[in-house]
Structures are given as structure tokens and as C-alpha cells.
Design an enzyme around this catalytic site. Structure first.
Site, PDB file in Angstrom:
ATOM      1  N   LYS B 207       0.840  -1.205   0.000  1.00 20.39           N
ATOM      2  CA  LYS B 207       0.000   0.000   0.000  1.00 20.39           C
ATOM      3  C   LYS B 207       0.872   1.250   0.000  1.00 20.39           C
ATOM      4  CE  LYS B 207      -3.473  -2.626   2.556  1.00 20.39           C
ATOM      5  NZ  LYS B 207      -3.924  -2.960   3.922  1.00 20.39           N
ATOM      6  N   GLY B 304     -12.892  -5.162   5.205  1.00 15.99           N
ATOM      7  CA  GLY B 304     -14.296  -5.544   5.349  1.00 15.99           C
ATOM      8  C   GLY B 304     -14.994  -5.489   4.010  1.00 15.99           C
TER       9      GLY B 304
END
Lengths: 434, 434
Positions: B207, B304
Site C-alpha cells: 500500500k 471488510g
């Protein structure tokens, strides 16, 4: 796309001058990011001769901002005059009517005329951008207009006034009085000579009105906002809240309820361990609770010439890409009327500080009146007396469990009627952040 | 614009299924926000029969994701297969080569092939969007690509791995051991059976590589990142850091230095009073330091199904508006080669924990070796001995003032050579957040 985007700026105060400097000095990086040059071609301000730190020589000068908006050969119009009526409103209308995209940092203008201007932009196939109007340099408008697409918002809240947060931070960290912190804020230029607009909560309310519309797809109704400033918050409240594990912040909150949308600005207790409790000084923060994302928070500088100019510049660069989005996130003709929730129905916990004369009688009265109104107490603390043995100055601090505003007000009225109080009760709302 | 935007999804795991459900159920609010309907028309996944909670009956089914990308009548292609090579890479290439905009949540793909894919998108006049690839539901990609335009970034840093943050939070709040927290994280599904990718810092590094490129306009070079995981952080370090006013977080940091751009992922001490120190559990946070805005921070859910699907959906809605932006913020042919700063030159304060045999001799050695390497100490604490009188187990904790990594490593080597240490020294960097 190598045609330059030609920009006119109306208003050359701190932000306007800072923006003009950026447009003239950061040309390479702006061109690289925007995909085309952005060129300042016209300006309007009151004093023409003043040196503002940028080269005004090649620019078209207009004494009248509306003349600039109507006549200048521009592809984007930047309004930095300020004020909700008069010159600012007129020139923004003039630019939009001509189909020229407008960027503004003017929260009062948006709060009072946002819906009208959104319609005007749509009718003329152009757009109105205002990233700098809410929370200065924090990209909350872009996030809410574009980044949260597909989410249903249940609550948006935040610290939207740097002056108040600066004062509350100093009161908390240094135990200083409200008056001293206000004076320091004025000396540092964080607060105006007449600070009412900031510390009374009205500045935060203007910003909240805009966020509410973006969050819930409703028309802006800043006049319906319940507003309470920080004037009544004492160093004692802050210390007591700290002992109970809370920090006091001026919060602006818009929340969907069963009866409508609650919009409120008031000092609130939030858990000291929450990230938002650490947002200190003139920093702003906004959090959004949604169905898909859960909760996200953005924090950053709420004001300042460069930070605000940077937000204006990001709007200008969005114009350069050529995309036209609805001003308030959804088409202006799809905005729903704002339905106000009754503040009396507000549900939550409360912090209450009472000055009592006679302890025994007062405790009995408090317990009875709270029970009569169905309020259960999480904690009762007797904090201190000003002088030993002086019963008139005992301070009783209560924290209630979840209840309604109506119940608390009724109970406090009854306790007051019982005659045990030595002054006005202090009542602060506790905001649940989870 | 009432023509529907037709979408194909490759990969129907948690995120893909969640996205398909959203596209089929939130049609009204999506249409209102996007300005046109968004229609799921084609899918690809391994098991065709599985019930995934959405209606697959009217959809074109492809066994091969690349066939979907090449053949389906779509206006947008969503890659949710995962992995940096193989099927994911092939189908993304296929869609871009055809000029179809691509949305992906695949950080590994971006980290390893981002520049190639950015060029491919530009050559074919289309775009590649990846909001969900970094920090899940936090709109950090949009903020960095669009919201910070005009700013020069000096540092971007954050908490990018929810598994590590969950573990460190529990170690801090409950005093639990690393192993116990890892087991709980695995039981709760926050960590894989082989947790190396998360706790070793590699996920955060992928990331970070993307954020670095956006921040500094350089080519992605995730392989050059200095990576240190949290495996060596003990409950004792966390307790000692807490006493000194710090919290320990796995930070990913990219920072401009005199010798190049430092990219590093490692556990770091940050002030406990900082907002980022309150970012707890699986929540992620990213902060960006810039010249104009100062510092802004975004926090929210890092993972999620729904949060990630929401980020993917906001990218799809950006496609619907028709604007095409360069993948990495600036045109792919304007990206600069990444120049790596030498980690040995890293400047900062350090936390050092030493197990010493002989206190008096050890103290003398520590003081001498530190002084020889020009390191000045902010504090020295002897924390405790395992058993009273057992000199071999004294723990000495040092906090240095600003120095270089090289100096600290030299001093520790010399102290170790002096023969006073009872084990490997622990060395953690202190990150200045102001």
C-alpha cells in the site's frame, strides 16, 4: 487539453492573494496535475495599488466583481469576497448565469443561498464548487460528494470552528479560564474583536448546514439549526469532564432520527480516548457514520490563507478536468425539503453540574426529580466546595444514562423549583461516538 | 445521461458479492448520485452454482475473467480476483487494451504492475481506479489524486494494516502477549493461518508503494521499501513506551530526504497524545504533510466486504461521470524514476531496550559508546529485574535525541562487543508527528 483554463478572482484578501501567488508560482506542478495550464487573467478588489505579493501587471482589473463575472474572458470565476449577500451573491449569480463555473470559500453564501445557486448552476449547465467553505483544507466536500457515493449517512459531526477548539484545548491542557483563552485567541488573530460569530457557534452552524445537505440529500436550512456556543463552559466543567474520562468539544452534529434530521451545534462531552478528542488547537475534524463504510474521520487545518487557497485550487483543478457534478451531490431538483427533528426529543446522555445550598435536601431532591422523569444516573460526584464548611457552594456533578432532552429539562426545572440550587444548572450533552 | 453504465465483475468473493448486492439493491440512490443507472451485466468466478446473496440469473457468466474483459458488452470492468500475477493481471490488461475503464481493489497488482498498467490505460485513452486498494474505505486515493492538487508533499505515513493495529492495540490496552493477540486475531478472522504477510509488514508495504508514487510523482517501487514487521515488539516495549508517553504502531512512512525518498514500514513510537495514537483496532489511518495544507489525517475502516465494496463503488461512480484522470495523479510518461534514500541515513530519535548483565559496567559502556557516536540521550530508565538481585536480567531503556540510524547501529554493536548485553538489543524508531 493544452488550452489554458483562464481564471478570474474577485476578492484579494489573505486567501485571494495566496491563491494568486500559487497560480503564478506553481505553474509546473499545477499544469502536470491538471493536465493543462491554469492562468490567472483577471482580478477584482477594492484597493488597486496595494502590493499583495503577486504580479498584477498583466491582469485585467475590475473595480466591480460582478463586471468581472459578466465580462471577463474566463473559464472559471473565484469568489473570495465573503458575506452572504451583496457583492458576493451578485457576482456568483452573474457568473453562473453566464455558464461560467464558480469556486467559492464562502460558507455564509452557501448556507443561505446554496440551493438557489445549485439550481442556477444546473439551469446553466455549469457548476459551483466550495471545498474551502467547510473545514478549510480538509477535503470533506469532495469526500462527501464523490467518495461516499452509495453510502447512506446516519450522522455527520465534527469540530468545525478552530477558534473554539483552540480555546477549549488551552482550557483543558492548562486549566485556564474562558476569558483568558479568549483574550489570547484574539491576540493571536484566531478570534475577532467581536467573537460572537465564532464562540456563539454560528460559524460552525453555517458549515453544518452545508454538510447536512450533502449527507441527507436535503435542502440547506441553516436557520433551523439548534445553536449553543461555548460561552457557558467553565474550566471547572472541563476538569470535571476530564476526571470522568471525557473531553469537551464544540461539536456540530447532523443526525437522522425518527422525527426528522437533527441539526445541532453545542459543546459536548466525548470520550477522552476517542481520536476526535485529540484534535487540538485550531485543527478541524469531520466524521461521517455510514451504512457501508462504518465511520470515517478527516482532520486537518480549518483555516489559514494557504490551506484555504489550496482547497480553492483543488476545485479549480476539478474544473480543468471538465467534469460537471451537481453542487449538492444530487441534482438540485431532487433535493428533499429539510424536515427538522425536535431538539426536545434529542436522545443521549447528559452531564449536569449543579451548585447546591443544602446538600442533604439537594441530594434527595435530585434523586427524586430524576427518578420522576425516568432518568437513571451513571455517576454522581460531589466535586468540592469553594470554602470548607460553606454548604452554599457545593458542586454536584451528575452523568445520566441515555435519556431525552425533555426529561432532563423537566427534572432540572423541578430541582430548581425545590429551591436547593445556588445558580443556573449547567447541562452539557454527551455525544456517543461508537 | 440516462444511458446505463454496464459493469462486469471478475471475482465474487466477499467484496465482489457485496458489490453485486449493492448494485442490485441500491439502484435508486446510486442512480441519483451517479446521474445515470449503473447496471451489473456480467460476472466471472470459479463456482457458478454458489449462492452469493444476489440475483445472478440475468447476468452473462464467464468462466474466464479475461474472456469477460475481452468480450462482454461493458463500460467498466471490476477486478476482484486478487494476486499480482496470473488471472488478475491478464484480465486487467485485456480490459485496458480494449479501452474499458478498470476498477480494482488489488494492492499487490498495483504495487508490482501499477506503472505498466498506468501507461496501458493512458495509451488506450482509458483509466484505472483503485480506491479500495489502500486503506479500504478511506478515500485516500481520491484525496491524493484530486484533493491535494497544488500541494508539495513532504511525507505521507499511516497505519495501513488492520491486523497489526488490532494486535498492538490489545497488547497496549490489556497488557497481553504478542502470541496471544495473534491467536485471537486468527480466531476472529483478522489474521491468516500464515500471518507473515500482515505481521511482517509486507501488506502495508504494498500500500505504501502506491501512496509514495501519488505523493512524489515517482514510479512505484515497492521492492525498495525497508520492511520490518511487529514480530519483535514485546508487551514490555509497549508498557515502557507508554510510561514514556508513547504508543507503538506499525507505521508505513514515505518521506522526502536530501538523498532521495525514504520508504519504510516498521514499528514506531508516536506520542500517545497524537490523534493517530488513538486509531485503534482494525481501523486504518493515513496522514499527509504538505507545504500548503500542513498536515491532514484520514481514518476509517481498513478492510471488510462492505467498506471495500463501497470504495469500489465510488470508483465506478467516477467512471459514470465520464472524467478520465491519470492513474497515478500525473501522466504516466511524466512519472520520475524512484530514487531510494539510504535507510542507514534515516534521521530521528530511537527507543532502545537492552538486557544487561552487569549494571555498573553496562552503564559506563552505554554512556561511552553513545557519546563516541555523537548520540545524546533524552532519557535512561532502568525498568526492572526479573528477580531481585539477578543482575543479568536488568532492563535498560534509552530514548535518544535526533540522530542517525547508522550511529545507533554502530553504538549498539560496540556495546554488544563490550560484552555487557544478555540478549539482542531492541531498537525502535520514534516518528515525529509535528
Amino acid at each position: 487539453m493544452t488550452t489554458p483554463l483562464r481564471i478570474g478572482i474577485a476578492g484579494l484578501g489573505t486567501v485571494g492573494a495566496s491563491l494568486a501567488r500559487l497560480l503564478q508560482t506553481k505553474t509546473d506542478s499545477i499544469t502536470r496535475r491538471a493536465g493543462r495550464p491554469i492562468e490567472l487573467v483577471a482580478v477584482s478588489a477594492r484597493a488597486k495599488t496595494k502590493n499583495r505579493g503577486f504580479d498584477a501587471s498583466g491582469l485585467a482589473w475590475y473595480d466591480d466583481p460582478s463586471a468581472l463575472a459578466r465580462e471577463a474572458e474566463i473559464d472559471g470565476f473565484v469568489e473570495l469576497i465573503g458575506g452572504s449577500e451583496g457583492a458576493a451573491l451578485e457576482c456568483v449569480r452573474a457568473a453562473l448565469e453566464r455558464g461560467v463555473p464558480v469556486v467559492t470559500a464562502n460558507k455564509a453564501l452557501l448556507a443561505h443561498h446554496g440551493v438557489e445557486l445549485a439550481r442556477l448552476a444546473a439551469e446553466n449547465g455549469t457548476e459551483l464548487l466550495y471545498e474551502a467553505a467547510v473545514a478549510g483544507g480538509i477535503p470533506i466536500i469532495k469526500t462527501m460528494r464523490e467518495g461516499l457515493s452509495g453510502n447512506e449517512v446516519s450522522r455527520v459531526y465534527g469540530i468545525l470552528n478552530g477558534t473554539c477548539n483552540y480555546m477549549l484545548t488551552r482550557m483543558e491542557r492548562e486549566g485556564l479560564s474562558f476569558d483568558l483563552c479568549l483574550k489570547d485567541a484574539q491576540d493571536l488573530g484566531y478570534a475577532e474583536a467581536d467573537p460572537t460569530f465564532d464562540i456563539g457557534g454560528f460559524d460552525a452552524a453555517h458549515k453544518l448546514g452545508i454538510l447536512t445537505s450533502l449527507a441527507f440529500g436535503t435542502e440547506i436550512d441553516a436557520d433551523s439549526i439548534y445553536v449553543e456556543g461555548i460561552e457557558a463552559v467553565t474550566a471547572e466543567d472541563i476538569a470535571a469532564a476530564g476526571e470522568l474520562g471525557y473531553s469537551i468539544k464544540l461539536l456540530a452534529v447532523a443526525q437522522r432520527t425518527d422525527t426528522g434530521i437533527e441539526q445541532r451545534v453545542h459543546p459536548a462531552l466525548i470520550p477522552a480516548a476517542a481520536a476526535m478528542a485529540q484534535v487540538s488547537g485550531v485543527t478541524n475534524a469531520v466524521a461521517v457514520d455510514t451504512d457501508l463504510l462504518g465511520s470515517i474521520m478527516l482532520a486537518g487545518p480549518g483555516a489559514g490563507g494557504d490551506a484555504t487557497a489550496s482547497a480553492v485550487l483543488s476545485d479549480i483543478m476539478d474544473i480543468a478536468t471538465g467534469v460537471v457534478l451537481p453542487t449538492l451531490g444530487i441534482p438540485a431538483d431532487k433535493l428533499q425539503p429539510y424536515v427538522r427533528a425536535r431538539m426536545r426529543a434529542h436522545e443521549g446522555g447528559y452531564y449536569i453540574r449543579l451548585s447546591v445550598h443544602d446538600q442533604v435536601g439537594a441530594f434527595a431532591s435530585i434523586a427524586t426529580r430524576m427518578a420522576e422523569n425516568g432518568i437513571s444516573l451513571e455517576s454522581i460526584v460531589q466535586r468540592r466546595r469553594a470554602r470548607a464548611g460553606d454548604k452554599a457552594n457545593a458542586q454536584v456533578i451528575l452523568v445520566t444514562h441515555e435519556t431525552t432532552e425533555n426529561a432532563v429539562r423537566e427534572a432540572l426545572r423541578a430541582i430548581s423549583d425545590d429551591g436547593h440550587l445556588g445558580g443556573q444548572p449547567q447541562m452539557l450533552r454527551i455525544e456517543r461516538l461508537d
